[in-house]
Design an enzyme around this catalytic site. Structure first.
Site, PDB file in Angstrom:
ATOM      1  N   SER A  72       0.516  -1.429   0.103  1.00  0.00           N
ATOM      2  CA  SER A  72       0.134   0.157   0.076  1.00  0.00           C
ATOM      3  C   SER A  72       0.405   1.689   0.481  1.00  0.00           C
ATOM      4  O   SER A  72       1.571   1.474   0.156  1.00  0.00           O
ATOM      5  CB  SER A  72      -0.717  -0.063   1.420  1.00  0.00           C
ATOM      6  OG  SER A  72      -0.279   0.481   2.076  1.00  0.00           O
ATOM      7  N   LYS A  73       0.024   2.041  -0.617  1.00  0.00           N
ATOM      8  CA  LYS A  73       0.896   3.436  -0.538  1.00  0.00           C
ATOM      9  C   LYS A  73       1.844   3.890   0.843  1.00  0.00           C
ATOM     10  O   LYS A  73       3.151   4.460   1.102  1.00  0.00           O
ATOM     11  CB  LYS A  73       0.220   4.590  -0.805  1.00  0.00           C
ATOM     12  CG  LYS A  73      -0.431   4.864   0.404  1.00  0.00           C
ATOM     13  CD  LYS A  73      -1.576   5.935  -0.464  1.00  0.00           C
ATOM     14  CE  LYS A  73      -2.717   6.732   0.921  1.00  0.00           C
ATOM     15  NZ  LYS A  73      -3.741   7.202  -0.187  1.00  0.00           N
ATOM     16  N   ARG A  74       1.482   3.472   1.995  1.00  0.00           N
ATOM     17  CA  ARG A  74       2.533   3.724   3.091  1.00  0.00           C
ATOM     18  C   ARG A  74       3.204   2.772   3.092  1.00  0.00           C
ATOM     19  O   ARG A  74       4.720   3.266   4.081  1.00  0.00           O
ATOM     20  CB  ARG A  74       1.271   3.963   4.167  1.00  0.00           C
ATOM     21  CG  ARG A  74       0.704   5.567   4.336  1.00  0.00           C
ATOM     22  CD  ARG A  74       0.253   4.747   5.762  1.00  0.00           C
ATOM     23  NE  ARG A  74      -1.354   5.146   5.253  1.00  0.00           N
ATOM     24  CZ  ARG A  74      -2.130   4.865   5.840  1.00  0.00           C
ATOM     25  NH1 ARG A  74      -1.905   3.297   5.942  1.00  0.00           N
ATOM     26  NH2 ARG A  74      -3.869   4.845   5.841  1.00  0.00           N
TER      27      ARG A  74
END
Length: 454
Positions: free
Chosen positions: A227-229
């Site tokens: 995920s983007k994090r």
RNA sequence: CUCCCGUUCGUCUAGCCCGGUCUAGGACACCUGGUUUUCAUCCAGGCAACAGGGGUUCGAAUCCCCUACGGGAGGCCA
């Protein structure tokens, strides 16, 4: 040119996710492999997030990775517009087709797609409600990666929201039809939804494209997809950290695909030539930054010194290690020594900072180790006059002079090395000592030694 | 809760479709040794996997079934 038409249809969110990048890459590779057309279509229906800035991040990321598109933003094409926000008339037209065919109905202000089959009412444990379900014929997908997949839709679904905006499943299929897309290459997260899409294609009386659902990229640690994090999830991060685009592209292409032999490091032409559906894996793969780094290091070592310096300079500048005044010849001389040891450009400042800065830190562990065995100040006082008086300050001369001195004092020349390195760099390791001193130059070396002796 | 997809060294993977050549190959990581004044380079070697159970077969990593585990989807998000 073949009749293959593939598309990448991202939604500009303000970042370019590694999973999206790989989907784009696989589509692009397939287009280039087959001599087909690569279409870039922007799904910018979410007005909040879809700023010009967000679009720029996406396009820049594509370009950085070396992907070009035959139709889409900036370049246009015969099937435009390529922004969903500008295609409303087309969606209206296609909606009318479904209405005329009696495949829609209105409910709660939204327009729904009507599945064919026997209807019944049942409690849905997921929706936590009593709803109408349909015993629809299963849809058969002949997936290029997974083979035959069978799945039956059991609920009608929304085509157009109450506010008049069409939903993803609808516009996606309409655009693929309108743009003549022949192969849909996308993440496995869409596989379950494909039955919806095939129902729509059938309702339009159109033969569905060939689907190829590629495995997902899982996060390095823990569970779930990237995920983007997660660290390493964003393409722009690699760009700013000084990774080489070719290395990142090579690594990503190997996540879920391989050429069926032992080749790993491949130039883009080779990848294009070899890329095809049978080489795509079914299982998800886990992201591994160490492997990326290793590949990046291989690419880095291949660079000639001019290119290496060109790429390194901005990062060293940013790290406060060099400025505009630093001489290019000196920079290149330093980098020639450091390049073979570099794994990435962003750690280069730690590797070679002391060549440029006088306030380099002294590694205490190394200092302690040296002081335990010898008296470094005394050793350095001994050799200082030699360094001052030596005619040519190059590696060869230094070697001769220091060896002579060592012999005269019944010492091995290596006895002086650790102290010399420590005093001039603060480090216990680094490039070969003598070339390192030669590059630093007499003045710098002598000043540092004098300062060290105190 | 339902449905779909998957499962080979720690990780990426070859082999699987077309069973025997697999005492399962490569790469990254890791460990050891060599080289080196040093080291983050380089060289050599090593560690390490067919998820489990049943079946078919002379023979299964490869074919079939079940279980477990992992992932995904089921939205008036995309």
């Amino acid at each position: 040119m073949s009749n293959v038409r593939v598309r990448f249809a991202p939604s500009p969110t303000g970042f370019f996710h590694i999973g999206s990048a790989r989907t784009a890459l696989f589509n692009w590779l397939y287009a280039r492999h087959t001599g087909g057309t690569f279409v870039l279509r922007i799904e910018d229906t979410d007005k909040e997030r879809n700023t010009d800035e967000a679009l720029k991040v996406l396009l820049d990321g594509m370009k950085w990775m070396g992907m070009d598109w035959d139709e889409g933003p900036d370049v246009g094409g015969p099937y435009g517009p390529y922004f969903q926000s500008q295609r409303q008339p087309i969606y209206d037209e296609y909606l009318k087709k479904l209405e005329d065919a009696g495949r829609t109905y209105e409910k709660d202000g939204a327009i729904w797609f009507k599945l064919e089959g026997e209807r019944y009412t049942a409690y849905d444990d997921y929706l936590k409600a009593e709803i109408e379900k349909v015993k629809a014929e299963p849809v058969i997908i002949d997936d290029a990666v997974r083979g035959r997949v069978e799945r039956a839709e059991e609920k009608d679904f929304v085509l157009v929201r109450k506010d008049g905006s069409p939903v993803f499943h609808f516009v996606n299929v309409v655009d693929d039809i309108a743009m003549g897309i022949t192969h849909v290459i996308r993440g496995e997260d869409h596989l379950s939804n494909t039955s919806k899409h095939v129902e729509l294609f059938k309702a339009f009386g159109v033969e569905p494209p060939k689907f190829a659902h590629i495995p997902l990229i899982l996060k390095e640690e823990g569970s779930g997809k990237m995920s983007k994090r997660d660290k390493g999830a964003l393409i722009e991060e690699y760009e700013s950290r000084g990774f080489l685009a070719a290395a990142v592209r090579n690594y990503i292409s190997l996540l879920g695909w391989n050429p069926k032999d032992e080749r790993e490091k491949m130039d883009i032409g080779e990848i294009i030539e070899l890329f095809d559906f049978p080489g795509i894996n079914k299982g998800n793969s886990r992201f591994d930054e160490k492997k990326l780094s290793a590949l990046n290091a291989e690419y880095l070592r291949e660079l000639n010194i001019e290119s290496f310096s060109f790429l390194a300079r901005p990062l060293l500048n940013e790290a406060g290690v060099v400025n505009e005044e630093v001489d290019e010849d000196y920079l290149q001389a330093v980098l020639t020594l450091c390049q073979p040891k570099a794994r990435s450009l962003d750690t280069l400042s730690e590797l070679c900072g002391y060549f440029f800065l006088e306030d380099y830190s002294m590694d205490e562990k190394t200092g302690g180790k040296i002081a335990k065995k010898t008296d470094p100040k005394e050793l350095l006082s001994e050799v200082l006059p030699i360094l001052q008086s030596i005619e040519k300050f190059d590696a060869e001369s230094l070697k001769t002079a220091l060896e002579t001195h060592a012999e005269d004092n019944n010492q091995k020349v290596f006895a002086y090395f650790p102290a010399l390195r420590y005093a001039t760099s603060g480090q216990g390791g680094g490039p070969d000592l003598l070339p390192m001193l030669a590059v630093m130059g007499r003045e710098r070396v002598i000043n540092r030694i004098q300062r060290f002796i105190g």
